[in-house]
Design a protein around this motif. Structure first.
Motif, mmCIF file in Angstrom:
data_model
loop_
_atom_site.group_PDB
_atom_site.id
_atom_site.type_symbol
_atom_site.label_atom_id
_atom_site.label_comp_id
_atom_site.label_asym_id
_atom_site.label_seq_id
_atom_site.Cartn_x
_atom_site.Cartn_y
_atom_site.Cartn_z
ATOM 1 N N ASN A 313 45.597 71.768 -10.725
ATOM 2 C CA ASN A 313 44.778 70.140 -10.500
ATOM 3 C C ASN A 313 45.263 69.704 -11.570
ATOM 4 O O ASN A 313 45.562 68.567 -11.922
ATOM 5 N N ARG A 314 45.939 69.974 -12.647
ATOM 6 C CA ARG A 314 46.071 68.995 -13.486
ATOM 7 C C ARG A 314 47.239 69.141 -14.315
ATOM 8 O O ARG A 314 47.750 67.752 -14.443
ATOM 9 N N GLY A 315 48.045 69.531 -13.329
ATOM 10 C CA GLY A 315 49.455 69.212 -13.174
ATOM 11 C C GLY A 315 49.609 68.526 -11.631
ATOM 12 O O GLY A 315 50.334 67.767 -10.625
ATOM 13 N N ASN A 316 49.266 68.347 -10.251
ATOM 14 C CA ASN A 316 48.924 68.365 -8.913
ATOM 15 C C ASN A 316 47.348 66.918 -8.636
ATOM 16 O O ASN A 316 46.721 67.968 -8.054
ATOM 17 N N PRO A 317 47.270 65.931 -9.584
ATOM 18 C CA PRO A 317 46.167 65.860 -8.847
ATOM 19 C C PRO A 317 46.205 65.409 -7.273
ATOM 20 O O PRO A 317 47.442 65.343 -7.386
ATOM 21 N N LYS A 318 44.297 65.101 -6.238
ATOM 22 C CA LYS A 318 44.715 66.135 -4.938
ATOM 23 C C LYS A 318 44.625 63.918 -4.880
ATOM 24 O O LYS A 318 43.692 63.387 -5.415
ATOM 25 N N LEU A 319 45.155 63.768 -3.369
ATOM 26 C CA LEU A 319 45.097 61.956 -3.046
ATOM 27 C C LEU A 319 44.902 62.029 -2.477
ATOM 28 O O LEU A 319 44.889 62.903 -1.316
ATOM 29 N N ILE A 320 44.103 61.068 -1.353
ATOM 30 C CA ILE A 320 43.246 59.993 -0.340
ATOM 31 C C ILE A 320 44.839 60.018 0.208
ATOM 32 O O ILE A 320 45.456 59.002 -0.475
ATOM 33 N N SER A 321 45.395 59.687 1.633
ATOM 34 C CA SER A 321 46.134 58.593 2.313
ATOM 35 C C SER A 321 45.805 57.088 1.973
ATOM 36 O O SER A 321 45.245 56.676 2.040
ATOM 37 N N LYS A 322 47.163 56.702 1.191
ATOM 38 C CA LYS A 322 46.839 55.244 0.707
ATOM 39 C C LYS A 322 46.482 54.349 1.911
ATOM 40 O O LYS A 322 45.950 53.698 2.339
ATOM 41 N N GLU A 323 47.053 55.092 3.287
ATOM 42 C CA GLU A 323 46.699 54.282 4.666
ATOM 43 C C GLU A 323 45.303 54.430 5.231
ATOM 44 O O GLU A 323 44.549 53.205 5.164
ATOM 45 N N LEU A 324 44.844 55.211 4.630
ATOM 46 C CA LEU A 324 43.297 55.474 5.206
ATOM 47 C C LEU A 324 42.348 54.204 4.475
ATOM 48 O O LEU A 324 41.804 53.975 4.268
ATOM 49 N N TYR A 325 42.812 55.254 2.565
ATOM 50 C CA TYR A 325 42.137 54.356 2.048
ATOM 51 C C TYR A 325 42.189 52.412 1.437
ATOM 52 O O TYR A 325 40.821 52.358 1.481
ATOM 53 N N ASP A 326 43.176 52.084 2.340
ATOM 54 C CA ASP A 326 43.151 50.415 2.321
ATOM 55 C C ASP A 326 41.891 50.988 3.522
ATOM 56 O O ASP A 326 42.617 48.845 3.092
ATOM 57 N N ARG A 327 41.719 50.774 3.858
ATOM 58 C CA ARG A 327 40.731 50.232 5.078
ATOM 59 C C ARG A 327 39.518 50.347 4.462
ATOM 60 O O ARG A 327 38.806 50.044 5.082
ATOM 61 N N LEU A 328 39.095 50.836 3.547
ATOM 62 C CA LEU A 328 37.954 50.323 2.841
ATOM 63 C C LEU A 328 37.533 49.815 2.487
ATOM 64 O O LEU A 328 38.376 49.061 1.776
ATOM 65 N N PRO A 329 36.851 48.922 3.046
ATOM 66 C CA PRO A 329 36.077 47.341 2.163
ATOM 67 C C PRO A 329 35.967 47.697 1.192
ATOM 68 O O PRO A 329 34.992 48.027 0.770
ATOM 69 N N VAL A 330 35.632 46.492 0.380
ATOM 70 C CA VAL A 330 35.413 46.577 -1.191
ATOM 71 C C VAL A 330 33.585 46.298 -1.005
ATOM 72 O O VAL A 330 33.484 46.770 -2.333
ATOM 73 N N THR A 331 32.881 45.977 0.121
ATOM 74 C CA THR A 331 31.777 46.833 -0.335
ATOM 75 C C THR A 331 30.820 47.908 0.269
ATOM 76 O O THR A 331 29.975 48.223 0.383
ATOM 77 N N ASP A 332 32.064 48.699 0.882
ATOM 78 C CA ASP A 332 32.339 50.017 0.644
ATOM 79 C C ASP A 332 32.207 50.297 -0.070
ATOM 80 O O ASP A 332 33.077 51.176 -1.015
ATOM 81 N N TYR A 333 30.807 51.662 -0.956
ATOM 82 C CA TYR A 333 30.556 52.596 -2.652
ATOM 83 C C TYR A 333 31.942 53.571 -2.466
ATOM 84 O O TYR A 333 32.318 54.232 -3.278
ATOM 85 N N ARG A 334 32.156 54.149 -0.963
ATOM 86 C CA ARG A 334 33.036 55.392 -1.035
ATOM 87 C C ARG A 334 34.632 54.950 -1.554
ATOM 88 O O ARG A 334 35.346 56.161 -2.095
ATOM 89 N N THR A 335 34.704 53.416 -2.222
ATOM 90 C CA THR A 335 35.934 53.361 -2.632
ATOM 91 C C THR A 335 36.080 54.069 -3.787
ATOM 92 O O THR A 335 37.287 54.155 -4.573
#
Length: 537
Positions: A313-335
């Protein structure tokens, strides 16, 4: 099945794991008891089941296996690596690089595939031993005995679901009546010679037999003592998963609804608390990690939690897909579960943008770059050695961040069951039913959610797929979801680096690409007289 099946039971003050080889039962160590004793009373059989509960997540020591693949602690993140959901930001220390690069599961000599097969067949064999020993006994029928038999049948159904959906062609994209499945082994006893591959259909038929028996027994059983045990709700959930993978949509919908009963969805504080305990209201089934039985550097949180103090983990934080995340609306607390503007602090980041504000396009000032890094480390309890990266995950948080302390492993949540019901009703073209099911989750996560927008089966399925990928990120579902939906991999807009991902960057859909099927371990082919090289996937 691989010949060495282990039936002994290590015990101290309580059963912790399974371990002794059948052929060595006459010379077992003093901390083990014989198979005959292990199955001699319902109380002793409960100890056998406790061993399976621990082995679900633990650093087991099955002779002949590798302790480096610790059950679901390893397989859950591994399946999301192969399925393309958990994005790695750099090679880190190399763990799971072969999985995300699509090298491991297509090799018959890979440790991961061997252990998945080996450990799950251990569960099959122990479950079969319990079922058959009880059948040959004169134990009185009690709620305790029904609990034992219910859990044994549920474990066997779950194990075969793991096996047939991983080592065989997907039910919905193949010809289950003729496609080779996995060996159906329902008896226990010497000489453990294995068996031929049944068809996919035969394996599914047995799973339905087992899970229906589990539900019947658990309906007349004593309550589950802990969420690490298989409860009636968990059995309904397993049946919902089986039905979903087979396209039995109404069965999936009905059982998913039964499974989530009495397990209310998390509120914002609960969802953002880190998914580190089975005591969360949504958790139907999960491993309650005992401190003395933790995996440390083989634990689930070692692979997925940003602040875990390990080299993965120290050198390799795991990511969510940019394309997936960018669909989250600001009203969704999972952001708040991921950090899209975290600075890219690792000079070895695979996208070549790490190290400083000079290379990170999100920052123009080195002072701001360093301040953002320090603020994230402080807020999430990371050490000075932890790197950060855009779109990094903070969904999973340790109870004691910055350490290697153990945390629980979640296998089943009611949110998954809601999404199963929504998908099944959408596939039945029950638009209003699917909208209502989807709204149960959507309204809880997003204050502006509007179910009416999803007015057709196609719109519903697009939303349900997206919701599963966000809600269940890091929980091990993407590989099997892609097979069920017959969708390939394309990481072009995800933030994954092609230089790191290699063959895992892009793959054709499963119906035209047999590389989605795990290879049968070479050790199985060498040991099982009923399987030859011609039976290899």
């Amino acid at each position: 099945m691989i010949r060495k099946i282990y039936m002994g039971l290590f015990v101290g003050a309580m059963a912790l794991t399974m371990g002794c080889e059948q052929e060595f039962l006459e010379t077992v160590p003093t901390n083990a008891i014989s198979e005959e004793t292990a199955y001699s009373t319902p109380d002793n059989i409960d100890l056998v089941l406790n061993g399976l509960h621990r082995m679900m997540y633990g650093q087991n020591q099955l002779t002949g296996g590798s302790s480096s693949r610790s059950g679901e602690s390893h397989f859950i993140p591994m399946l999301d690596a192969v399925g393309g959901s958990i994005i790695h930001s750099s090679p880190g220390n190399g763990w799971m690089t072969a999985d995300l690069q699509w090298q491991s599961h297509i090799s018959s000599n890979a440790t991961t595939g061997f252990n998945l097969w080996f450990q799950r067949y251990h569960f099959v064999t122990v479950s079969s031993a319990i079922i058959n020993k009880v059948a040959g006994s004169d134990f009185p029928v009690t709620p305790q005995l029904n609990n034992i038999l219910g859990q044994a049948h549920a474990y066997r159904a779950w194990s075969y679901l793991r096996l047939v959906t991983t080592f065989s062609k997907g039910y919905l994209i193949g010809n289950p009546a003729t496609d080779p499945g996995v060996p159906l082994l329902l008896q226990e006893g010497v000489p453990y010679e294995g068996g031929p591959r049944g068809t996919v259909q035969e394996v599914y038929d047995q799973m339905y037999i087992d899970i229906d028996k589990a539900i019947a027994y658990l309906g007349e059983a004593s309550p589950a003592a802990d969420k690490s045990h298989l409860s009636l709700n968990a059995a309904y959930g397993i049946k919902a998963r089986i039905a979903l993978s087979r396209g039995d949509w109404m069965v999936a919908a009905e059982n998913a609804a039964l499974a989530r009963n009495d397990y209310p969805l998390l509120d914002e504080a609960g969802w953002l608390s880190g998914f580190n305990t089975v005591d969360l209201s949504e958790v139907i089934w999960g491993g309650r990690v005992i401190d003395t039985q933790t995996n440390f550097y083989q634990s689930y949180f070692y692979y997925v939690a940003f602040a875990f103090n390990g080299s993965q983990n120290r050198g390799n934080p795991k990511l969510i897909s940019k394309e997936l995340y960018d669909r989250l609306p600001v009203t969704d607390y999972r952001t708040k579960g991921w950090l899209p503007l975290a600075p890219n602090t690792n000079p070895s980041a695979s996208n070549d943008q790490g190290g400083s504000a000079e290379t990170d396009p999100n920052y123009t000032s080195q002072d701001a770059f360093i301040a953002a890094r320090d603020a994230i480390r402080a807020e999430y309890g990371a050490t000075s050695g932890h790197n950060t990266h855009p779109y990094m995950n903070v969904k999973f948080k340790q109870k004691n961040p910055g350490t290697i302390d153990p945390d629980d492993v979640i296998y089943m949540r009611s949110a998954e069951m809601v999404l199963i019901e929504a998908e099944a009703r959408a596939m039945l073209a029950d638009v209003s039913g699917a909208q209502d099911a989807l709204a149960i989750l959507g309204n809880k996560r997003d204050s502006a959610f509007d179910k009416s927008v999803f007015s057709t089966k196609e719109l519903l399925m697009e939303e349900i797929k997206w919701q599963r990928r966000v809600e269940l990120w890091g929980e091990g579902f993407s590989y099997h979801d892609n097979i069920r939906w017959d969708e390939g991999l394309d990481q072009s807009n995800s933030g994954a680096a092609s230089v790191l991902y290699q063959d895992g960057f892009m793959q054709a859909k499963p119906s035209v690409n047999d590389d989605w099927i795990f290879k049968i371990p070479q050790q199985e082919i060498d040991a099982n007289p009923f399987i030859s090289e011609s039976d290899q996937n």
